[in-house]
Write a protein that holds these residues in place. Structure first.
Motif: not given
Length: 188
Positions: A53-54, A57, A61
């Motif tokens: 998930d990180k 993201r 970004d």
């Protein structure tokens, strides 16, 4: 006191009890280790999901940042010359007025003087923006970083070999960057 048979009987019972307890304790230990392995696997799976998930993201970004900066760069490139062009528009207006006035003018001196005024106004605007002409190139050594040799001619004197003899087209710099290379004739 106990007789030998009673002691043997008690020992046998103890052994049986130990044998019975041992498999159960081994089974319980196996069960505990399996539970620990399952618990560790669940923790690792949760940690992997969190890291994925990180990562997603962070990746999104970065993609957004890359798209935004490329759009900003494109906008900057298309509008960078806007200020210079806005300052040059009055010079174009001056030339148009000069052409209208010069249609019926017969004195070349006045025409030349008007054109020189407009030319100096244009040069002043360009110099204010940081554009500088390359001056005093004749007689100096040829520099391939700022000059483009159009042709070579026999040098009129020995000391002009490899040096600039004539400037065909002026070169210009903007700060330290060459905007247009000077076109020169060099001595052979």
């Amino acid at each position: 006191m106990k007789n030998k048979e009673q002691v043997d009987k008690e020992l046998d019972q103890s052994e049986e009890q130990l044998v019975k307890e041992t498999p159960e304790s081994e089974e319980s230990k196996e069960q505990e280790t399996q539970e620990e392995v399952v618990s560790a696997e669940e923790k690792l799976a949760a940690e992997v999901a969190d890291l994925k998930d990180k990562y997603l993201r962070l990746y999104s970004d970065f993609e957004n940042f890359r798209k935004r900066t490329s759009k900003e760069r494109l906008d900057l490139i298309t509008t960078a010359s806007e200020e210079v062009l806005r300052d040059l528009i009055p010079v174009v207006d001056d030339f148009e007025r000069a052409f209208k006035v010069n249609e019926n003018q017969e004195e070349a001196g006045k025409i030349r003087e008007g054109n020189q005024l407009i030319f100096h106004k244009l040069l002043k605007i360009l110099e204010n923006k940081g554009l500088k002409p390359m001056e005093d190139l004749v007689g100096k050594p040829f520099d391939a970083d700022t000059q483009e040799a159009i042709t070579q001619i026999p040098a009129p004197s020995e000391e002009l070999k490899g040096k600039v003899i004539d400037v065909v087209e002026k070169g210009y710099t903007l700060g330290d960057k060459v905007v247009r290379f000077a076109k020169v004739v060099t001595g052979a």
